[in-house]
Design a protein around this motif. Structure first.
Motif, mmCIF file in Angstrom:
data_model
loop_
_atom_site.group_PDB
_atom_site.id
_atom_site.type_symbol
_atom_site.label_atom_id
_atom_site.label_comp_id
_atom_site.label_asym_id
_atom_site.label_seq_id
_atom_site.Cartn_x
_atom_site.Cartn_y
_atom_site.Cartn_z
ATOM 1 N N LEU A 104 0.854 -1.185 0.000
ATOM 2 C CA LEU A 104 0.000 0.000 0.000
ATOM 3 C C LEU A 104 0.890 1.235 0.000
ATOM 4 N N LEU A 121 -3.972 6.470 -6.690
ATOM 5 C CA LEU A 121 -3.608 6.768 -5.304
ATOM 6 C C LEU A 121 -2.440 7.749 -5.329
ATOM 7 N N PHE A 126 -2.636 9.606 -0.284
ATOM 8 C CA PHE A 126 -2.017 8.630 0.614
ATOM 9 C C PHE A 126 -1.666 9.249 1.961
ATOM 10 N N PHE A 130 -3.512 8.176 5.272
ATOM 11 C CA PHE A 130 -2.692 7.472 6.255
ATOM 12 C C PHE A 130 -2.633 8.245 7.569
ATOM 13 N N VAL A 133 -5.825 7.376 9.342
ATOM 14 C CA VAL A 133 -5.757 5.986 9.800
ATOM 15 C C VAL A 133 -4.827 5.851 11.002
ATOM 16 N N ASN A 194 -10.368 2.293 13.510
ATOM 17 C CA ASN A 194 -10.383 2.319 12.042
ATOM 18 C C ASN A 194 -11.745 1.945 11.483
ATOM 19 N N TRP A 398 -10.457 6.707 -0.761
ATOM 20 C CA TRP A 398 -9.230 6.077 -0.268
ATOM 21 C C TRP A 398 -9.165 6.094 1.258
ATOM 22 N N ILE A 402 -8.634 2.533 2.906
ATOM 23 C CA ILE A 402 -7.404 2.280 3.666
ATOM 24 C C ILE A 402 -7.732 2.010 5.132
ATOM 25 N N ASN A 403 -8.740 2.691 5.673
ATOM 26 C CA ASN A 403 -9.141 2.426 7.060
ATOM 27 C C ASN A 403 -9.586 0.984 7.247
ATOM 28 N N VAL A 406 -6.630 -1.503 6.727
ATOM 29 C CA VAL A 406 -5.716 -1.550 7.883
ATOM 30 C C VAL A 406 -6.372 -2.296 9.041
#
Length: 468
Positions: A104, A121, A126, A130, A133, A194, A398, A402-403, A406
């Motif tokens: 990722l 992305l 990102f 991130f 997250v 998350n 995203w 991503i949450n 993860v």
């Protein structure tokens, strides 16, 4: 290409900033392998304050947190098993050339050829995603650690090149001496946060989408098809519409077949084969999402059906389409076609089709939901905010993806992840024997490593067979 230049410039500036930060803060940095940890006391007092203020809410919430950890662990194990079976028993590796496990990192859809499945992305996306997250994940760890009076030694950031992470460092020795349930709640707290972020930003995404986007076209994903008996086929010639196609006749009707599929069917002596009908859409090689027919707006299947019903076979129509690049509505080119409509059962016939997307396994689900479920995959959308609307949409998308990614990944029963110790404590608590917990944890770790090696070997073998 315009935003990519700004994004890469931001990446370069951010990288330089991180390098200078590391150089000037050497005294506060601790190196662990390829990571640099910048340790501070920032936020500890705030975590203490929140833990004390909301103790009456957080204490009963521990049961929900631990339950969410168990559900996430069961879910990711099931998805891994399903995806492994699919990857090893089908030819999906021939269709999706990317490795079964991809890092990722910014631009990974472009790097690994997944642009038709996933939006870009950018580094900007990102770093924001991130940040959401990592901060929520680590804050929640710290919150539940302080709830159980575990000391927090430090908070801070982890650096791996331009990629940032956050951390909260509780007293591991103090935690290890505590009862199992408090430890389980601390370990699962990060992934629970998350999940909460997934829900919150999912709602924000949905609200933003319904307020800033509207249907503007209808996507079709195939031309009209028919099942053709092999024994009735008369091969006429190679098609001028593509080297991979062959033109055939069946009962004085023209069809187009895939050469390889025809060869396989003849070899296996199958009774029939699926082929393209000689339709107006196929002959003109109509591409993209249909947005207009003779100036009439098309934004749904009903619009298309009504428009065709109002026309007669043999009518010449002007069809406008938005040709999508990488299957993303945000990046399209308008084309115009002059098409003479055909006839079927006395009605006008265009010859476009809507083949259902297969959703077997996690890869199939990623494909179907590549622009998330708030968006109907059959509809082409336009944003009232133009490119800025799509920028915000994909950023929110995203953050959501991503949450949840993860949250799931962290609950794998693997030694270096939260799920590793969580699994060990869970098995120990269920069986009442620490030895069984340790043994189960070791077996799970080795099994996951073996699965990863097996999947990567299958991918490498697939690549080599393609080259040969």
């Amino acid at each position: 290409m315009g935003f990519v230049i700004y994004d890469l410039a931001f990446l370069a500036i951010f990288t330089i900033f991180i390098i200078l930060f590391i150089q000037t803060k050497k005294k506060n940095l601790e190196r662990q392998g390829i990571l640099y940890l910048y340790k501070t006391k920032f936020g500890i007092d705030f975590i203490d304050k929140i833990a004390k203020k909301y103790k009456n809410i957080l204490m009963p919430a521990r049961y929900v947190v631990v339950a969410s950890g168990i559900i996430l662990m069961a879910t990711i194990i099931w998805l891994m098993a399903q995806s492994t079976y699919l990857y090893l028993t089908t030819q999906i590796s021939q269709v999706i050339k990317a490795p079964p496990l991809v890092p990722l990192i910014p631009y990974f859809p472009k790097i690994f050829g997944l642009e038709s499945l996933l939006p870009p992305l950018y580094f900007t996306y990102f770093i924001i995603a991130f940040g959401v997250v990592a901060i929520s994940h680590e804050f929640s760890h710290g919150l539940f650690a302080r709830l159980h009076n575990f000391k927090i030694h430090s908070t801070g950031f982890a650096f791996m090149g331009p990629i940032l992470g956050a951390f909260v460092e509780p007293d591991e020795k103090q935690m290890a001496k505590a009862k199992k349930f408090p430890q389980l709640s601390v370990l699962a707290a990060g992934t629970f946060a998350n999940v909460i972020m997934t829900i919150i930003f999912g709602l924000v995404l949905w609200l933003f989408f319904i307020s800033a986007f509207s249907p503007a076209g209808l996507k079709f994903n195939t031309y009209a098809l028919a099942e053709i008996p092999l024994k009735d086929i008369t091969i006429l010639e190679d098609s001028t519409l593509g080297e991979e196609l062959v033109k055939v006749s069946v009962s004085n009707q023209i069809f187009y077949l895939d050469k390889q599929a025809l060869s396989d069917s003849l070899e296996k002596n199958t009774p029939s084969i699926i082929g393209y009908i000689d339709s107006p859409a196929f002959r003109s090689q109509l591409k993209g999402a249909i947005t207009e027919i003779d100036g009439g707006k098309i934004s749904s299947y009903d619009d298309l059906a009504s428009s065709l019903e109002s026309l007669k076979p043999g009518d010449t129509v002007t069809i406008r389409t938005a040709v999508l690049k990488n299957n993303l509505d945000s990046n399209s080119e308008i084309k115009e076609y002059k098409i003479v409509l055909g006839e079927r059962e006395g009605k006008s016939f265009l010859g476009v089709g809507f083949w259902p997307v297969q959703t077997r396994g996690i890869l199939g689900k990623i494909y179907q939901n590549s622009i998330i479920k708030v968006k109907d995959p059959r509809i082409y959308y336009e944003s009232s905010l133009k490119d800025f609307g799509w920028f915000i949409y994909f950023l929110l998308w995203w953050i959501v993806v991503i949450n949840i990614a993860v949250a799931l990944f962290n609950m794998l029963p693997l030694g270096i992840l939260d799920g590793g110790r969580f699994f060990y404590l869970l098995v120990w608590g269920i069986t009442g024997k620490e030895k069984i917990g340790k043994k189960s944890y070791q077996i799970a770790t080795y099994a996951l490593i073996a699965v990863v090696i097996l999947l990567m070997a299958r991918w490498v073998f697939s690549l080599l067979s393609n080259w040969v």
